[in-house]
Design a protein around this motif. Structure first.
Motif, mmCIF file in Angstrom:
data_model
loop_
_atom_site.group_PDB
_atom_site.id
_atom_site.type_symbol
_atom_site.label_atom_id
_atom_site.label_comp_id
_atom_site.label_asym_id
_atom_site.label_seq_id
_atom_site.Cartn_x
_atom_site.Cartn_y
_atom_site.Cartn_z
ATOM 1 N N SER A 13 0.832 -1.198 0.000
ATOM 2 C CA SER A 13 0.000 0.000 0.000
ATOM 3 C C SER A 13 0.875 1.259 0.000
ATOM 4 O O SER A 13 0.540 2.265 -0.630
ATOM 5 N N LEU A 14 2.027 1.223 0.654
ATOM 6 C CA LEU A 14 2.950 2.357 0.637
ATOM 7 C C LEU A 14 3.528 2.565 -0.748
ATOM 8 O O LEU A 14 3.653 3.699 -1.221
ATOM 9 N N LEU A 15 3.874 1.499 -1.428
ATOM 10 C CA LEU A 15 4.409 1.609 -2.785
ATOM 11 C C LEU A 15 3.368 2.170 -3.735
ATOM 12 O O LEU A 15 3.675 2.994 -4.604
ATOM 13 N N ARG A 16 2.151 1.733 -3.580
ATOM 14 C CA ARG A 16 1.068 2.206 -4.431
ATOM 15 C C ARG A 16 0.834 3.709 -4.218
ATOM 16 O O ARG A 16 0.671 4.474 -5.170
ATOM 17 N N VAL A 17 0.852 4.158 -2.984
ATOM 18 C CA VAL A 17 0.642 5.574 -2.669
ATOM 19 C C VAL A 17 1.816 6.391 -3.207
ATOM 20 O O VAL A 17 1.640 7.480 -3.758
ATOM 21 N N ALA A 18 3.022 5.865 -3.089
ATOM 22 C CA ALA A 18 4.202 6.578 -3.559
ATOM 23 C C ALA A 18 4.193 6.731 -5.073
ATOM 24 O O ALA A 18 4.658 7.743 -5.606
ATOM 25 N N ARG A 19 3.673 5.758 -5.802
ATOM 26 C CA ARG A 19 3.618 5.841 -7.269
ATOM 27 C C ARG A 19 2.567 6.842 -7.736
ATOM 28 O O ARG A 19 2.719 7.467 -8.771
#
Length: 125
Positions: A13-19
């Motif tokens: 979920s952190l990677l998705r938000v960062a992208r």
């Protein structure tokens, strides 16, 4: 196994938000003018550090300072001389401004200091 699932979910979920967000990076801004070594300042600082203060001796002031000597006491005026001058002053004749003209017997002349000049009449045509 159950403990790794929440960790994977939070990581994804952190990677998705960062992208999704635009790339925010912390950057270091360098000034356009690069600081160059100041040769004059470096020479000045080096000379200041290498300067040794000369030791002060007691005999250093001999040529520059005068010896102190107490001035002579002023001579006091003579008391007898003052007494004679005081007697001369007491016996001196008092001069009055108007007294000299009255001794001759003539009356003093009264002068008029404010005199108006007669006005001249202009000739009328």
């Amino acid at each position: 196994m159950l403990s790794s699932i929440p960790l994977r979910a939070s990581r994804t979920s952190l990677l998705r938000v960062a992208r999704q967000q635009p790339a925010l990076r912390r950057t270091f801004i360098t000034p356009t003018a690069v600081r160059q070594a100041d040769l004059v300042q470096d020479l000045y600082l080096r000379e200041l550090k290498s300067y040794k203060i000369p030791q002060v001796k007691a005999s250093d002031a001999e040529g520059h300072v005068q010896k102190f000597s107490i001035p002579k006491a002023p001579a006091s005026p003579e008391e007898s001389n003052i007494a004679n001058e005081l007697k001369d002053y007491e016996t001196q004749q008092v001069e009055v401004e108007g007294a000299a003209s009255t001794e001759g017997g003539a009356a003093p002349v009264e002068e008029d200091w404010f005199e108006e000049e007669p006005e001249e009449e202009e000739a009328h045509h």
